[in-house]
Design a protein around this motif. Structure first.
Motif, PDB file in Angstrom:
ATOM      1  N   ARG A   1       0.888 -33.684  -4.515  1.00 29.94           N
ATOM      2  CA  ARG A   1       1.717 -32.926  -5.453  1.00 29.94           C
ATOM      3  C   ARG A   1       2.772 -33.840  -6.078  1.00 29.94           C
TER       4      ARG A   1
ATOM      5  N   THR B   1       2.829 -30.968 -11.513  1.00 30.52           N
ATOM      6  CA  THR B   1       2.240 -29.627 -11.524  1.00 30.52           C
ATOM      7  C   THR B   1       1.966 -29.203 -12.954  1.00 30.52           C
TER       8      THR B   1
ATOM      9  N   LEU C   1      -7.596 -25.258 -16.235  1.00 34.97           N
ATOM     10  CA  LEU C   1      -7.065 -26.262 -15.327  1.00 34.97           C
ATOM     11  C   LEU C   1      -7.888 -26.407 -14.051  1.00 34.97           C
ATOM     12  N   LEU C   2      -8.449 -25.324 -13.561  1.00 27.75           N
ATOM     13  CA  LEU C   2      -9.264 -25.418 -12.343  1.00 27.75           C
ATOM     14  C   LEU C   2     -10.530 -26.239 -12.571  1.00 27.75           C
TER      15      LEU C   2
ATOM     16  N   ARG D   1     -10.884 -30.418 -11.845  1.00 25.69           N
ATOM     17  CA  ARG D   1     -11.160 -31.035 -10.547  1.00 25.69           C
ATOM     18  C   ARG D   1     -12.648 -30.902 -10.262  1.00 25.69           C
TER      19      ARG D   1
ATOM     20  N   VAL E   1      -6.383 -34.259 -10.715  1.00 24.70           N
ATOM     21  CA  VAL E   1      -6.029 -32.938 -10.210  1.00 24.70           C
ATOM     22  C   VAL E   1      -6.425 -32.883  -8.740  1.00 24.70           C
TER      23      VAL E   1
ATOM     24  N   GLY F   1      -5.583 -30.035  -6.554  1.00 28.24           N
ATOM     25  CA  GLY F   1      -5.811 -28.705  -6.009  1.00 28.24           C
ATOM     26  C   GLY F   1      -4.987 -27.646  -6.694  1.00 28.24           C
ATOM     27  N   PRO F   2      -5.074 -26.415  -6.194  1.00 28.64           N
ATOM     28  CA  PRO F   2      -4.303 -25.324  -6.792  1.00 28.64           C
ATOM     29  C   PRO F   2      -2.819 -25.450  -6.453  1.00 28.64           C
ATOM     30  N   CYS F   3      -1.991 -24.916  -7.310  1.00 21.94           N
ATOM     31  CA  CYS F   3      -0.543 -24.868  -7.079  1.00 21.94           C
ATOM     32  C   CYS F   3      -0.199 -23.411  -6.797  1.00 21.94           C
TER      33      CYS F   3
ATOM     34  N   VAL G   1      -2.130 -25.956 -11.168  1.00 19.30           N
ATOM     35  CA  VAL G   1      -2.719 -26.982 -10.305  1.00 19.30           C
ATOM     36  C   VAL G   1      -1.700 -28.077 -10.010  1.00 19.30           C
ATOM     37  N   THR G   2      -1.981 -28.808  -8.944  1.00 17.01           N
ATOM     38  CA  THR G   2      -1.202 -29.994  -8.607  1.00 17.01           C
ATOM     39  C   THR G   2      -2.028 -31.225  -8.984  1.00 17.01           C
TER      40      THR G   2
END
Length: 172
Positions: A62, A65, A100-101, A104, A124, A126-128, A152-153
């Motif tokens: 992270r 973001t 955004l997903l 990755r 990227v 993962g999810p934030c 996302v992070t």
């Protein structure tokens, strides 16, 4: 029919940075800026996450973001609000034009990187997920409204300058 690796590697169009926010410290108001400098392995200069150094052997996931601009009216609607101030979400970048997903790779052996502007490259991570502070910032139900829509992070692979209006495109 194309295989899944080929299908997931295609972005429909470039994204665009709509807003940049820096979080100078825990529980401090965010600052909206037109440009920011990213440092590889750290994050954005002026953001609290960039202050903490990561171990070279285990870089923090992270460092940056991102939030999808398209989700702002959706989350606002779920909260019964006409609009939603993206600064309240405390994400560094608001980006439009991309899912955004989908930035990755779904495959562990395949790492994708993305270029922000001319210099910055991110991965990227993962999810934030939202935190409990969203209830205080946005009202009752905000935590649940943001579940699955928190952004996302990412980690910064190559540093440089980025600006509002810069494109987000596949780097590698």
């Amino acid at each position: 029919m194309s295989d899944l690796r080929a299908l997931t590697a295609v972005a429909p169009r470039p994204g665009r940075i709509e807003a940049i926010y820096l979080r100078p410290g825990r529980d401090q108001p965010v600052t909206s800026v037109p440009v920011a400098d990213a440092v590889a392995g750290r994050g954005l200069i002026g953001d609290r996450y960039a202050v903490r150094a990561a171990s070279p052997s285990t870089p923090r996931a992270r460092q940056l973001t991102l939030f999808a601009a398209e989700h702002l009216p959706v989350v606002a609607g779920w909260l019964g609000q006409a609009t939603l101030d993206p600064a309240l979400l405390r994400r560094n970048l608001v980006v439009a034009g991309v899912n955004l997903l989908a930035l990755r790779s779904p495959f562990r052996d395949q790492v994708w990187t993305w270029r922000l502007g001319a210099e910055v490259v991110i991965e990227v991570t993962g999810p934030c997920d939202p935190c409990s502070k969203m209830e205080a910032a946005l009202g009752p139900g905000a935590y649940n409204a943001l579940r699955g829509h928190g952004g996302v992070t990412a980690r910064v692979v190559a540093g440089g300058r980025l600006a509002v209006g810069d494109a987000l495109v596949r780097a590698g």
